[in-house]
Design a protein around this motif. Sequence first.
Motif, mmCIF file in Angstrom:
data_model
loop_
_atom_site.group_PDB
_atom_site.id
_atom_site.type_symbol
_atom_site.label_atom_id
_atom_site.label_comp_id
_atom_site.label_asym_id
_atom_site.label_seq_id
_atom_site.Cartn_x
_atom_site.Cartn_y
_atom_site.Cartn_z
ATOM 1 N N UNK A 1 1.174 -1.185 -0.144
ATOM 2 C CA UNK A 1 0.005 0.122 -0.347
ATOM 3 C C UNK A 1 1.133 1.203 0.090
ATOM 4 N N UNK A 2 0.290 2.267 -0.481
ATOM 5 C CA UNK A 2 1.523 3.327 -0.983
ATOM 6 C C UNK A 2 0.084 4.638 -0.120
ATOM 7 N N UNK A 3 -0.130 4.539 1.502
ATOM 8 C CA UNK A 3 -0.275 5.624 2.190
ATOM 9 C C UNK A 3 -0.768 6.920 0.925
ATOM 10 N N UNK A 4 -1.514 7.510 2.120
ATOM 11 C CA UNK A 4 -2.196 9.020 0.768
ATOM 12 C C UNK A 4 -1.073 10.274 0.664
ATOM 13 N N UNK A 5 -0.336 10.130 2.177
ATOM 14 C CA UNK A 5 0.268 11.359 1.962
ATOM 15 C C UNK A 5 1.993 10.587 1.248
ATOM 16 N N UNK A 6 2.107 9.318 0.409
ATOM 17 C CA UNK A 6 3.678 9.150 0.396
ATOM 18 C C UNK A 6 2.291 9.530 -1.137
ATOM 19 N N UNK A 7 1.702 9.908 -2.171
ATOM 20 C CA UNK A 7 1.511 9.701 -3.361
ATOM 21 C C UNK A 7 0.669 10.931 -3.762
ATOM 22 N N UNK A 8 0.688 12.036 -3.348
ATOM 23 C CA UNK A 8 0.110 13.658 -3.969
ATOM 24 C C UNK A 8 0.282 14.075 -4.656
ATOM 25 N N UNK A 9 1.554 13.781 -5.660
ATOM 26 C CA UNK A 9 1.498 14.453 -7.724
ATOM 27 C C UNK A 9 1.784 12.926 -8.383
ATOM 28 N N UNK A 10 2.591 12.952 -9.541
ATOM 29 C CA UNK A 10 2.450 12.066 -10.864
ATOM 30 C C UNK A 10 4.375 11.359 -10.124
ATOM 31 N N UNK A 11 4.892 12.749 -9.586
ATOM 32 C CA UNK A 11 6.325 12.502 -9.416
ATOM 33 C C UNK A 11 6.919 11.178 -8.358
ATOM 34 N N UNK A 12 5.723 11.308 -7.413
ATOM 35 C CA UNK A 12 5.826 10.548 -6.177
ATOM 36 C C UNK A 12 5.917 8.930 -6.624
ATOM 37 N N UNK A 13 4.728 8.677 -7.932
ATOM 38 C CA UNK A 13 5.034 7.397 -8.477
ATOM 39 C C UNK A 13 5.804 6.744 -8.857
ATOM 40 N N UNK A 14 6.609 7.397 -10.217
ATOM 41 C CA UNK A 14 7.691 7.633 -10.259
ATOM 42 C C UNK A 14 9.342 7.031 -9.323
ATOM 43 N N UNK A 15 9.015 7.819 -7.999
ATOM 44 C CA UNK A 15 10.378 7.755 -7.467
ATOM 45 C C UNK A 15 9.610 6.711 -7.063
ATOM 46 N N UNK A 16 8.851 6.384 -6.593
ATOM 47 C CA UNK A 16 8.523 4.228 -6.274
ATOM 48 C C UNK A 16 8.827 4.127 -7.029
ATOM 49 N N UNK A 17 8.349 3.243 -8.286
ATOM 50 C CA UNK A 17 9.266 2.854 -9.307
ATOM 51 C C UNK A 17 10.300 2.446 -8.893
ATOM 52 N N UNK A 18 10.789 3.411 -8.721
ATOM 53 C CA UNK A 18 13.082 3.073 -8.937
ATOM 54 C C UNK A 18 13.315 2.370 -7.395
ATOM 55 N N UNK A 19 12.837 2.677 -6.450
ATOM 56 C CA UNK A 19 12.723 2.725 -5.438
ATOM 57 C C UNK A 19 12.172 0.893 -4.920
ATOM 58 N N UNK A 20 10.948 0.322 -6.490
ATOM 59 C CA UNK A 20 10.527 -1.500 -6.328
ATOM 60 C C UNK A 20 11.518 -1.314 -6.923
ATOM 61 N N UNK A 21 12.623 -1.309 -8.195
ATOM 62 C CA UNK A 21 13.942 -1.307 -8.593
ATOM 63 C C UNK A 21 14.903 -2.418 -7.782
ATOM 64 N N UNK A 22 14.861 -1.058 -7.091
ATOM 65 C CA UNK A 22 16.139 -1.349 -5.901
ATOM 66 C C UNK A 22 16.028 -2.621 -5.236
ATOM 67 N N UNK A 23 14.594 -2.189 -4.453
ATOM 68 C CA UNK A 23 14.328 -3.090 -3.630
ATOM 69 C C UNK A 23 13.973 -5.026 -3.908
ATOM 70 N N UNK A 24 13.718 -4.682 -5.559
ATOM 71 C CA UNK A 24 13.803 -6.066 -6.126
ATOM 72 C C UNK A 24 14.949 -7.215 -6.110
ATOM 73 N N UNK A 25 15.853 -6.040 -6.685
ATOM 74 C CA UNK A 25 17.398 -6.172 -6.873
ATOM 75 C C UNK A 25 17.494 -7.013 -5.824
ATOM 76 N N UNK A 26 17.567 -6.779 -3.927
ATOM 77 C CA UNK A 26 17.896 -7.654 -3.281
ATOM 78 C C UNK A 26 16.853 -8.935 -2.592
ATOM 79 N N UNK A 27 15.745 -8.978 -3.389
ATOM 80 C CA UNK A 27 15.253 -10.026 -3.409
ATOM 81 C C UNK A 27 15.087 -11.045 -3.765
ATOM 82 N N UNK A 28 15.791 -10.405 -5.680
ATOM 83 C CA UNK A 28 16.261 -11.397 -6.498
ATOM 84 C C UNK A 28 17.626 -12.216 -6.100
#
Length: 296
Positions: free
Chosen positions: A138-165
Amino acid sequence: MSQSSNITRKQFLKLSALATSAALLPQLNAFAASPKKVGLQLYTLRDLMAKDPDGTLKKVAQIGYKEVESFGYSDGKFFGKTPKAYAAYLKSLGLTAPSGHYTTGKTMPKMKGTLMNDWKRAVDDAAAIGQKYMVCAYLFPEERTKLDDYLRFADLFNKSAEVCKAAGIQFCYHNHDFEFKPMGGKMPYDVITGNTDKNLVKLELDLYWATMANQDPVALFKKHPGRFPLWHVKDMEKTPERAFAPVGTGSINFQRIFDAKQTAGLTHYFVEQDVCKLPPLESIAISYKNVEKLKV
């Protein structure tokens, strides 16, 4: 076999290979099919899990569930248990935990075990209990107030996924309905899917929330084939409010969705009901019986 035979050695070997393939086909199809094990996202029973996790898990197993998806991991503990103790208790009940929910940590920076704080330890602990999937829940409301927030999270997801992999775990993102509400001229869900590596970041489709957002799950599968290994099987009341309902008592055509499981890439599915009007254990028992009736 001589060259003068009606069939050459090369043809014979080719036909033999085809025959072997035909014999193996049923087995290969069986491996390709989604599992029969019905799972439960334990968030449905969050109040009961807070009071009596051992007793609640025992009742989940007694209903017939074979898999559970965790939530609330924090600082090395699953429902107050160490990974070793939690895995042992699940095993004693005939349960496994192939997936777990986690948060970004942006709104709770001091909480350990999030994507942004002590993630490596969370991944190691997930591996220790046998999790094959780690999901940003889940992304909390205060975490996603603008479209750029999603772009930053996409980058975080990629990096987090590398650790998982590196630990043999697949990272996923779980949707609600807000990802399908246009923002800045774009759909946040498209920003997430378009800016993450499709192999590193898979998707857990919440069938209720996608439907609530007027999205067709099958159309999403076709748009992103093979990217939905996990589903939340959650029904919707046949009322104007479209509230949560036990599976099989609402308006969602689950059989149609399960018929598209191979397009989706389904490996595990979890019953979930965010809010229950009936006692939660009664609700998940109804859901279990009705999922069992589906051809999955």
